[in-house]
Design a protein around this motif. Sequence first.
Motif, short mmCIF file in Angstrom:
data_model
loop_
_atom_site.label_atom_id
_atom_site.label_comp_id
_atom_site.label_asym_id
_atom_site.label_seq_id
_atom_site.Cartn_x
_atom_site.Cartn_y
_atom_site.Cartn_z
N ARG A 108 3.00 5.90 -3.07
CA ARG A 108 4.14 6.64 -3.64
C ARG A 108 4.03 6.77 -5.16
NH1 ARG A 108 6.89 3.46 0.09
NH2 ARG A 108 7.75 2.08 -1.53
N GLN A 109 3.27 5.84 -5.77
CA GLN A 109 3.06 5.92 -7.21
C GLN A 109 1.97 6.92 -7.58
OE1 GLN A 109 2.22 1.81 -8.12
NE2 GLN A 109 4.38 1.21 -8.17
N THR A 129 4.36 -10.49 -2.62
CA THR A 129 5.35 -9.43 -2.40
C THR A 129 4.71 -8.08 -2.68
OG1 THR A 129 6.13 -9.42 -4.70
CG2 THR A 129 7.18 -10.99 -3.19
N PRO A 130 5.22 -7.01 -2.07
CA PRO A 130 4.70 -5.67 -2.37
C PRO A 130 4.79 -5.34 -3.86
CG PRO A 130 6.08 -5.60 -0.41
CD PRO A 130 6.23 -6.98 -1.00
N GLU A 131 5.86 -5.78 -4.51
CA GLU A 131 6.06 -5.46 -5.93
C GLU A 131 5.02 -6.12 -6.82
OE1 GLU A 131 9.40 -4.61 -3.52
OE2 GLU A 131 8.40 -6.55 -3.82
N ASN A 132 4.49 -7.27 -6.41
CA ASN A 132 3.42 -7.92 -7.17
C ASN A 132 2.05 -7.37 -6.82
OD1 ASN A 132 5.09 -9.63 -8.62
ND2 ASN A 132 4.92 -11.32 -7.16
N LEU A 133 1.84 -7.09 -5.55
CA LEU A 133 0.51 -6.67 -5.09
C LEU A 133 0.14 -5.26 -5.55
CD1 LEU A 133 0.56 -8.04 -1.41
CD2 LEU A 133 -0.53 -9.07 -3.40
N ALA A 134 1.09 -4.35 -5.52
CA ALA A 134 0.79 -2.94 -5.83
C ALA A 134 0.21 -2.74 -7.23
CB ALA A 134 2.03 -2.08 -5.61
N PRO A 135 0.84 -3.25 -8.30
CA PRO A 135 0.25 -3.04 -9.63
C PRO A 135 -1.09 -3.73 -9.81
CG PRO A 135 2.18 -4.46 -9.77
CD PRO A 135 2.16 -3.90 -8.39
N ALA A 136 -1.28 -4.88 -9.17
CA ALA A 136 -2.57 -5.56 -9.26
C ALA A 136 -3.65 -4.74 -8.58
CB ALA A 136 -2.48 -6.95 -8.63
N LEU A 137 -3.31 -4.12 -7.46
CA LEU A 137 -4.28 -3.25 -6.78
C LEU A 137 -4.61 -2.02 -7.62
CD1 LEU A 137 -2.98 -3.42 -3.10
CD2 LEU A 137 -5.22 -4.15 -3.92
N ARG A 138 -3.63 -1.49 -8.28
CA ARG A 138 -3.88 -0.35 -9.18
C ARG A 138 -4.92 -0.72 -10.22
NH1 ARG A 138 -0.84 4.12 -11.61
NH2 ARG A 138 0.97 3.69 -10.31
N ASP A 139 -4.83 -1.95 -10.74
CA ASP A 139 -5.76 -2.40 -11.79
C ASP A 139 -7.19 -2.57 -11.26
OD1 ASP A 139 -3.98 -2.37 -13.84
OD2 ASP A 139 -3.56 -4.52 -13.82
N VAL A 140 -7.35 -3.10 -10.05
CA VAL A 140 -8.72 -3.31 -9.56
C VAL A 140 -9.35 -2.02 -9.04
CG1 VAL A 140 -8.50 -5.77 -9.09
CG2 VAL A 140 -7.95 -4.13 -7.28
N LEU A 141 -8.54 -1.03 -8.73
CA LEU A 141 -9.08 0.27 -8.33
C LEU A 141 -9.55 1.08 -9.54
CD1 LEU A 141 -6.56 1.35 -5.54
CD2 LEU A 141 -9.05 1.20 -5.27
N LEU A 143 0.83 -1.21 0.00
CA LEU A 143 0.00 0.00 0.00
C LEU A 143 0.86 1.26 0.00
CD1 LEU A 143 -2.59 -1.39 2.53
CD2 LEU A 143 -3.06 -0.83 0.13
N GLY A 144 2.01 1.21 0.69
CA GLY A 144 2.93 2.33 0.65
C GLY A 144 3.48 2.56 -0.74
N LEU A 145 3.81 1.48 -1.43
CA LEU A 145 4.30 1.57 -2.80
C LEU A 145 3.23 2.17 -3.72
CD1 LEU A 145 6.52 0.91 -4.84
CD2 LEU A 145 5.64 -1.43 -4.97
N LEU A 146 1.99 1.73 -3.55
CA LEU A 146 0.88 2.25 -4.35
C LEU A 146 0.71 3.75 -4.10
CD1 LEU A 146 -1.27 0.97 -6.28
CD2 LEU A 146 -2.80 0.89 -4.30
#
Length: 400
Positions: A219-220, A330-342, A214-217
């Motif tokens: 920061r993006q 991993t954070p690196e896998n979860l963040a972009p997937a979360l971006r897509d479902v949002l 979520l922190g990575l998301l």
Amino acid sequence: MTRKIFLIATEESGDRLGSALMKVLRQRLGDDVAFEGIGGSTMAAEGLVSLFPIEALSIIGFAAIPKKLPMILRRLSEATEAVLKAAPDILVIIDSPDFTHRVARRVRRRAPGIPIVDYVSPSVWAWRPGRARAMRSYVDHVLALLPFEPEAHQRLGGPPCSYVGHPLIEQIASLRPDAAEQARRDATPPVLLVLPGSRRSEIRHHMAIFGAALGLLHRQGVAFQLILPTMPHLEQAVAIALRDWPVRPRVVVGETDKRAAFRIARAALAKSGTSTLELAIAGIPMVAAYKGGNVEAWIARRVIRSASVILANLVVGENVVPEYIQQDCTPENLAPALRDVLADTPLRQRQVEAFAGLDAIMATGKTSPSIGAAEIVIGMLKHSPLSSPGLTGRPSKPER
């Protein structure tokens, strides 16, 4: 003639199922039914005096079992002896197969005339498929919560199995938004749910990874409002874990506030499990993840056979929910997937369309799960060899 029903539930979810079943059985049988067994607080509210407290048996993870093995073996013996002493008209084991099935096997060997019903099928479709055929020797009927399970038992040579429905289908109204709540779902910033699990071990394994993702998301530059539903017994553990999160959620405690959060959420990050089906019924696109200990990871890699471990995927019949399990969590896998479902993406739309079909997939007609389960139990009582003096042996199939 008073019919005696012995029930065994050792988890909170099984306790709720047992309580609902007891309530319907009492409505149908009145003063002609008596309950004995093992259960928690909701079964106690229906009049069950539990043989022992169930909290100590709420174990998750293979690594935790050796430490508690002496206690588990003692409780197994106590439960078995209690069933034999009670000589019930029927034994209903509820979920927790590592404990309840061991009791059932012992009871069947020593008292083969007691009919045994298994309420909640083990995950024979995901791992250890040989359990289905083995169950035929000590289970007379399986009450399935998931619509694909009867076919799985038939294919694997398991005992008779009937789909009675998942308790979540009785809670649809509390999970889906009204007009105002739908407007909040569609508003900005979107509400993002975080569901790290309902056990302390799950909090320990997931919170740091989820927080970093979520922190990575954040920061993006992705805007979102975080809500983390939890239960009272986990509130302190969650608060401690949140100290290191770069983005702080609003923590809501208890089932009522959790459902309110579901009704306004646009997306979710969830630990794999029943929560994924709950989110799907609520119409919330999600990313699912699971991180366990090293022992669990080693065993899981060798035994899991299903195409997905995500319950929502299994019920809708296609892998619409992305899943990140063990080393992939991993954070690196979860963040972009979360971006897509949002965002309004093909991934999100595919999930929305798949979840729209759940009502038809999980339908049980006009019969609630607890009523469907009670009808089968009563049918087996009618055919119980214990109901006719001098008869022994296995019961026939129940009437539907």
